[in-house]
Write a protein that holds these residues in place. Structure first.
Motif, PDB file in Angstrom:
ATOM      1  N   ILE A  19     -55.585 -48.686  20.503  1.00 27.33           N
ATOM      2  CA  ILE A  19     -54.117 -48.628  20.606  1.00 27.33           C
ATOM      3  C   ILE A  19     -53.699 -48.207  19.191  1.00 27.33           C
ATOM      4  O   ILE A  19     -53.809 -48.984  18.264  1.00 27.33           O
ATOM      5  CB  ILE A  19     -53.808 -49.945  21.066  1.00 27.33           C
ATOM      6  N   GLN A  20     -52.748 -47.045  19.274  1.00 26.16           N
ATOM      7  CA  GLN A  20     -52.181 -46.699  17.995  1.00 26.16           C
ATOM      8  C   GLN A  20     -50.747 -46.870  17.903  1.00 26.16           C
ATOM      9  O   GLN A  20     -49.818 -46.724  18.970  1.00 26.16           O
ATOM     10  CB  GLN A  20     -52.814 -45.435  17.645  1.00 26.16           C
ATOM     11  N   ASP A  21     -50.324 -47.174  16.726  1.00 29.21           N
ATOM     12  CA  ASP A  21     -48.796 -47.113  16.323  1.00 29.21           C
ATOM     13  C   ASP A  21     -48.514 -45.864  15.428  1.00 29.21           C
ATOM     14  O   ASP A  21     -49.199 -45.626  14.573  1.00 29.21           O
ATOM     15  CB  ASP A  21     -48.307 -48.498  15.857  1.00 29.21           C
ATOM     16  N   ARG A  22     -47.124 -45.501  15.507  1.00 28.73           N
ATOM     17  CA  ARG A  22     -46.593 -44.398  14.739  1.00 28.73           C
ATOM     18  C   ARG A  22     -46.553 -45.129  13.375  1.00 28.73           C
ATOM     19  O   ARG A  22     -46.134 -46.052  13.296  1.00 28.73           O
ATOM     20  CB  ARG A  22     -45.070 -43.871  15.251  1.00 28.73           C
ATOM     21  N   TRP A  36     -50.975 -41.629  13.091  1.00 23.19           N
ATOM     22  CA  TRP A  36     -50.986 -42.624  13.799  1.00 23.19           C
ATOM     23  C   TRP A  36     -51.890 -43.772  13.098  1.00 23.19           C
ATOM     24  O   TRP A  36     -53.084 -43.354  12.663  1.00 23.19           O
ATOM     25  CB  TRP A  36     -51.721 -42.081  15.113  1.00 23.19           C
ATOM     26  N   GLN A  37     -51.620 -44.911  13.432  1.00 24.97           N
ATOM     27  CA  GLN A  37     -52.556 -46.171  12.919  1.00 24.97           C
ATOM     28  C   GLN A  37     -53.061 -46.855  13.815  1.00 24.97           C
ATOM     29  O   GLN A  37     -52.246 -47.339  14.844  1.00 24.97           O
ATOM     30  CB  GLN A  37     -51.802 -47.076  11.733  1.00 24.97           C
ATOM     31  N   HIS A  80     -46.289 -46.813  21.535  1.00 24.79           N
ATOM     32  CA  HIS A  80     -47.665 -46.723  21.175  1.00 24.79           C
ATOM     33  C   HIS A  80     -48.386 -45.414  21.928  1.00 24.79           C
ATOM     34  O   HIS A  80     -47.840 -44.942  22.735  1.00 24.79           O
ATOM     35  CB  HIS A  80     -48.400 -47.961  21.556  1.00 24.79           C
ATOM     36  N   ARG A  81     -49.691 -45.143  21.630  1.00 22.95           N
ATOM     37  CA  ARG A  81     -50.348 -44.295  22.308  1.00 22.95           C
ATOM     38  C   ARG A  81     -51.795 -44.869  22.152  1.00 22.95           C
ATOM     39  O   ARG A  81     -52.213 -45.662  21.572  1.00 22.95           O
ATOM     40  CB  ARG A  81     -50.246 -42.836  21.770  1.00 22.95           C
ATOM     41  N   GLU A  92     -50.509 -40.390  25.854  1.00 23.29           N
ATOM     42  CA  GLU A  92     -49.024 -40.874  25.859  1.00 23.29           C
ATOM     43  C   GLU A  92     -49.025 -41.788  26.878  1.00 23.29           C
ATOM     44  O   GLU A  92     -49.256 -41.795  28.080  1.00 23.29           O
ATOM     45  CB  GLU A  92     -48.111 -39.732  26.020  1.00 23.29           C
ATOM     46  N   ILE A  93     -48.447 -43.075  26.629  1.00 23.01           N
ATOM     47  CA  ILE A  93     -48.169 -44.246  27.426  1.00 23.01           C
ATOM     48  C   ILE A  93     -46.582 -43.763  28.316  1.00 23.01           C
ATOM     49  O   ILE A  93     -45.642 -43.952  27.452  1.00 23.01           O
ATOM     50  CB  ILE A  93     -48.115 -45.668  26.825  1.00 23.01           C
ATOM     51  N   VAL A  94     -46.917 -44.005  29.630  1.00 21.73           N
ATOM     52  CA  VAL A  94     -45.507 -43.679  30.224  1.00 21.73           C
ATOM     53  C   VAL A  94     -45.126 -44.967  30.907  1.00 21.73           C
ATOM     54  O   VAL A  94     -43.877 -45.197  30.692  1.00 21.73           O
ATOM     55  CB  VAL A  94     -46.169 -42.511  31.340  1.00 21.73           C
ATOM     56  N   SER A  95     -45.872 -45.676  31.391  1.00 17.17           N
ATOM     57  CA  SER A  95     -45.399 -47.102  31.632  1.00 17.17           C
ATOM     58  C   SER A  95     -46.475 -48.089  31.449  1.00 17.17           C
ATOM     59  O   SER A  95     -47.710 -47.828  31.407  1.00 17.17           O
ATOM     60  CB  SER A  95     -44.831 -46.982  33.029  1.00 17.17           C
ATOM     61  N   ILE A  96     -46.188 -49.391  31.611  1.00 17.02           N
ATOM     62  CA  ILE A  96     -47.211 -50.438  31.547  1.00 17.02           C
ATOM     63  C   ILE A  96     -46.811 -51.401  32.642  1.00 17.02           C
ATOM     64  O   ILE A  96     -45.735 -51.863  32.815  1.00 17.02           O
ATOM     65  CB  ILE A  96     -46.719 -51.137  30.123  1.00 17.02           C
ATOM     66  N   ILE A  97     -47.958 -51.810  33.104  1.00 15.27           N
ATOM     67  CA  ILE A  97     -48.106 -52.835  34.192  1.00 15.27           C
ATOM     68  C   ILE A  97     -48.596 -54.184  33.732  1.00 15.27           C
ATOM     69  O   ILE A  97     -49.491 -54.177  33.269  1.00 15.27           O
ATOM     70  CB  ILE A  97     -48.840 -52.433  35.357  1.00 15.27           C
TER      71      ILE A  97
END
Length: 118
Positions: A19-22, A36-37, A80-81, A92-97
């Motif tokens: 899981i990466q953050d900008r 990305w980290q 995140h990505r 690319e994360i579009v949505s989260i359940i």
């Protein structure tokens, strides 16, 4: 009464993801550039659910939708990505359940291809 989702068996989580953050970094010229980290590495289940191919700007573009599931416990947002470590594929994360009170899996609806993870 709502049906509670249960976590998948541990053996289903056979792919390693990050899981990466900008963020930003400095390149060799001293310029600040986006990067990305990694904030977490987890075992996941990755399932393709749909694929499209089309021409744009004279080039073949592809877009594949995936569902990526992993155990609850990692805070994820659409900012995140996901990086599939076994194949170096960004999503690319579009949505989260989000998991239910039963602490089921977190499921991410993701795209890869056109946006290359953003």
């Amino acid at each position: 009464m709502t049906e509670l989702r249960k976590p998948a068996p541990a053996g289903d989580y056979d792919q390693r993801i990050a899981i990466q953050d900008r963020g930003t970094t400095t390149n060799g010229h001293g310029e600040v550039v986006p990067s990305w980290q990694t904030i977490a590495k987890v075992w996941a289940k990755i399932r393709p659910v749909r694929g499209d191919a089309y021409f744009a700007s004279g080039q073949l573009q592809t877009e594949v939708d995936h569902v990526i599931s992993f155990r609850y416990g990692v805070a994820v947002t659409v900012e995140h990505r996901v990086l599939w470590l076994g194949r170096s594929v960004p999503f690319e994360i579009v949505s989260i359940i989000e998991p239910s009170a039963a602490k089921a899996d977190t499921e991410l609806m993701c795209k890869t291809g056109v946006l290359d993870g953003r």
